[in-house]
Design an enzyme around this catalytic site. Structure first.
Site, PDB file in Angstrom:
ATOM      1  N   HIS A  86       2.609  -7.485  -0.436  1.00 24.90           N
ATOM      2  CA  HIS A  86       1.410  -7.135   0.332  1.00 24.90           C
ATOM      3  C   HIS A  86       0.392  -6.439  -0.569  1.00 24.90           C
ATOM      4  CE1 HIS A  86      -0.676  -5.515   4.027  1.00 24.90           C
ATOM      5  NE2 HIS A  86      -1.030  -4.583   3.155  1.00 24.90           N
ATOM      6  N   GLU A  87       0.849  -5.504  -1.384  1.00 22.62           N
ATOM      7  CA  GLU A  87      -0.067  -4.779  -2.269  1.00 22.62           C
ATOM      8  C   GLU A  87      -0.606  -5.685  -3.378  1.00 22.62           C
ATOM      9  OE1 GLU A  87      -1.170  -2.091  -1.274  1.00 22.62           O
ATOM     10  OE2 GLU A  87       0.331  -1.826   0.297  1.00 22.62           O
ATOM     11  N   HIS A 102      -3.616  -7.489  -2.303  1.00 21.19           N
ATOM     12  CA  HIS A 102      -4.843  -6.703  -2.459  1.00 21.19           C
ATOM     13  C   HIS A 102      -5.337  -6.747  -3.910  1.00 21.19           C
ATOM     14  CE1 HIS A 102      -4.904  -5.240   1.580  1.00 21.19           C
ATOM     15  NE2 HIS A 102      -3.799  -4.526   1.480  1.00 21.19           N
ATOM     16  N   GLU A 150      -6.049  -6.614   6.066  1.00 18.51           N
ATOM     17  CA  GLU A 150      -4.631  -6.290   6.232  1.00 18.51           C
ATOM     18  C   GLU A 150      -3.871  -7.489   6.797  1.00 18.51           C
ATOM     19  OE1 GLU A 150      -3.020  -3.574   5.176  1.00 18.51           O
ATOM     20  OE2 GLU A 150      -4.937  -3.101   4.261  1.00 18.51           O
TER      21      GLU A 150
END
Length: 637
Positions: A180-181, A184, A262
């Site tokens: 997930h990070e 980003h 998100e």
């Protein structure tokens, strides 16, 4: 969403952010000016004074326009300078943001099994993504489950997780959070988040000034005149209220920027790992165990966190989508009552399984990967890439892994990658090394080079990525010395080979981004004729490198040129393009906009894959091109 679409959306969001910040700033300036008018009316005018005009505003303001203009300008400058100060401080890189949040760096020689597991997961995800390994931090005082990624570019990125995430998540769930990070990192969210932090700091800092004035008036009011103390108290209270207005404006801007990104990051985590249960399991544990940060003020980084740091704001002001909605998108059968209960015992990290080394493949089949599919793979990760990264990471000899993690030996490892395999050339290179860094270190470089040659060429760039965090942790003068020494080594025989150029270009781009992360890079339109000439030079060298036969090289060159500019009549230049000309042409193309860089990458791959095979050398060349264009290209496996 592909990489280029994500980047464009990030830029649109940045423009939206600037507009919203400008509107909020104007509103605050108007509020402060009105406050100044009230104070001047109460304390700055004689009793009964009505001003020099007959209009209603003159009865209220009197002759205080110069003071009010000064108050407006001072407020505007105050907000602007505070924002610039914060942005300048954050421009040092993602590690600075992690430290401001209370993070402790995870060093490569870590012995704690939980930290070791985290470092392994991050390193594997970096290799799979085709980006340098980011710095890793742990928020030791935080028992909630949370994480964030920060930085301007992938080369200066940092990933931080809470101690609660380490202790409560299993490996699959931790991998889902890290994926997930990384989404980003790859989608351009990090730079946007730092800009958001910097701009909003200028708005929020007014409330800090108001609180300071309130404290000052309370503790020193006895020593002042009653009028001065009352004015300070009124000013402090008013600035606190205005700062609260700025706070809510900031929350609204954060919410508008971060919520949809998100959802995108959750979807990317599933795409990366092909395991919805990992990221979904982490979100379920957050619902059961909590995610609130208690030892640090999470307001400034609320939009960067894996999930919300507090539960005060909902709906319009929430920086994250509702937790249940995020989980149901991943697990439609989920019900709110399915949140797990907190465990009385802490999780322990099981031993990392060992894998056999990769086979030293010389070429890969390129029939199934079209140029369009390659562009779609940019900034994306799949199970094949993660499996490749795991095998590379876990099959590396301990001596090489320790060298990559060592601040001193990471330099020797980078130099070892520049050493030639032919004994006469190698002997001359070692003589240069002995004179520059000493015989003992030169011998260690030779040992690392010998080990790397035994592993196979597919290990070369991943090893460089693993060594990057330790390598970049040096003053720029030392890094420049390393780059100059590598340049001298690869030029020793009078020729610059393909991997030698790749090593120099990739390392130069990564170190420059790491040392100057906030330095603006050119984007936009370039003179079409000059860009077309540079692209033709790049395609000509690519065609010659991958096709020994002149006729095949000509055909590959035409294919690449047709993808870049259909119908353009041109022949492969008779004179070979050397790597210095190639390098200059790439630098020119790096300043193109997203559409232009995407077209160049598509054409380069079309030229390379014309014969339907991809050698390791061609993959490395493609990686050099993507690094120059600042496009994160994962391993083509």
């Amino acid at each position: 969403m592909d990489f280029f679409s994500a980047q464009e959306q990030s830029r649109r969001t940045s423009r939206f952010l600037v507009i919203m910040f400008s509107l909020a700033t104007l509103g605050i300036v108007a509020a402060v000016t009105a406050l100044a008018a009230a104070l001047l009316r109460i304390y700055g005018s004689p009793p009964g004074y009505a001003g020099s005009g007959n209009q209603p505003w003159a009865l209220w303001l009197g002759d205080h326009w110069p003071e009010l203009a000064l108050a407006a300008i001072a407020t505007l400058l105050f907000i602007g300078l505070a924002s610039l100060y914060r942005i300048a401080r954050l421009s040092r890189g993602g590690g600075q943001v992690a430290q401001l949040a209370g993070g402790t760096a995870v060093t490569p020689d870590v012995t704690d099994p939980l930290r070791r597991r985290l470092l392994n997961v991050v390193e594997e995800m970096a290799i799979a993504s085709g980006v340098p390994v980011p710095e890793v931090f742990v928020l030791e005082q935080e028992s909630g489950i949370n994480a964030f990624a920060a930085g301007y570019t992938p080369a200066d990125a940092a990933v931080a997780v809470t101690r609660g995430a380490l202790e409560q998540l299993d490996r699959a769930e931790l991998q889902g959070v890290v994926a997930h990070e990384f989404s980003h990192i790859l989608n351009g969210d990090m730079r946007l988040n730092i800009r958001l932090m910097g701009l909003l700091y200028g708005i929020l800092v007014l409330s800090l000034v108001g609180r300071w004035l309130l404290r000052g008036s309370r503790y020193s009011g006895r020593g002042r005149s009653s009028g001065g103390a009352a004015a300070a108290l009124m000013l402090g209270l008013a600035l606190t209220v205005i700062g609260a207005l700025g706070f809510f404006c900031g929350r609204l801007i954060k919410a508008g920027v971060s919520r949809q990104r998100e959802f995108l990051a959750d979807a990317s985590a599933v795409q990366f790992t092909r395991d919805p249960s990992g990221i979904a399991g982490a979100l379920k544990k957050i619902g059961g165990f909590g995610s609130t940060l208690t030892s640090t003020d999470s307001e400034e980084i609320a939009h960067m966190l894996f999930t919300k740091g507090a539960t005060v704001f909902r709906g319009l002001f929430a920086t994250h989508p509702p937790l249940g909605e995020r989980i149901r998108r991943l697990d439609p059968a989920f019900k709110p009552g399915d949140y797990p209960s907190p465990k009385p015992t802490l999780a322990t990290a099981s031993p990392e399984p060992a894998l056999i080394p990769l086979a030293p493949e010389v070429q890969l089949n390129a029939r199934r990967l079209t140029a369009e599919q390659l562009v779609g793979a940019v900034g994306q990760v799949g199970p094949a890439q993660i499996d490749f990264a795991s095998r590379v990471h876990r099959s590396l000899p301990e001596a090489l892994l320790n060298a990559a993690h060592s601040r001193d030996d990471s330099v020797l490892l980078a130099l070892a990658l520049a050493l030639h395999h032919e004994p006469p050339i190698l002997a001359g290179q070692l003589k240069i090394l002995g004179a520059k860094i000493g015989p003992a270190r030169s011998e260690r470089c030779a040992g690392y080079a010998n080990t790397l040659r035994g592993l196979g060429p597919q290990y070369r760039l991943p090893v460089l990525e693993l060594a990057f965090p330790s390598l970049k942790d040096r003053p720029w003068q030392q890094l420049q010395f390393v780059l100059d020494l590598i340049h001298e080594l690869v030029r020793h025989d009078g020729q610059l080979e393909l991997f030698e150029y790749t090593l120099l270009r990739v390392l130069r781009e990564l170190l420059r981004d790491a040392q100057r992360p906030s330095q603006p890079r050119g984007r936009g339109r370039r003179e079409r004729r000059a860009a077309a000439a540079a692209a033709a030079q790049v395609l000509a060298l690519v065609a010659r490198c991958g096709h020994a036969d002149r006729e095949q090289a000509e055909s590959a060159y035409r294919r690449g040129l047709d993808q870049l500019a259909p119908g353009t009549p041109s022949r492969l230049p008779e004179r070979e393009i050397d790597l210095d000309v190639f390098d200059e042409a790439l630098s020119h193309l790096a300043s193109l906009n997203d559409r232009g860089r995407r077209a160049v990458l598509t054409a380069v791959y079309g030229t390379i894959a014309h014969d339907q095979t991809l050698t390791v050398a061609e993959q490395e060349l493609l990686r050099a091109v993507s690094a120059a264009l600042r496009i994160p290209l994962p391993p083509l496996v």
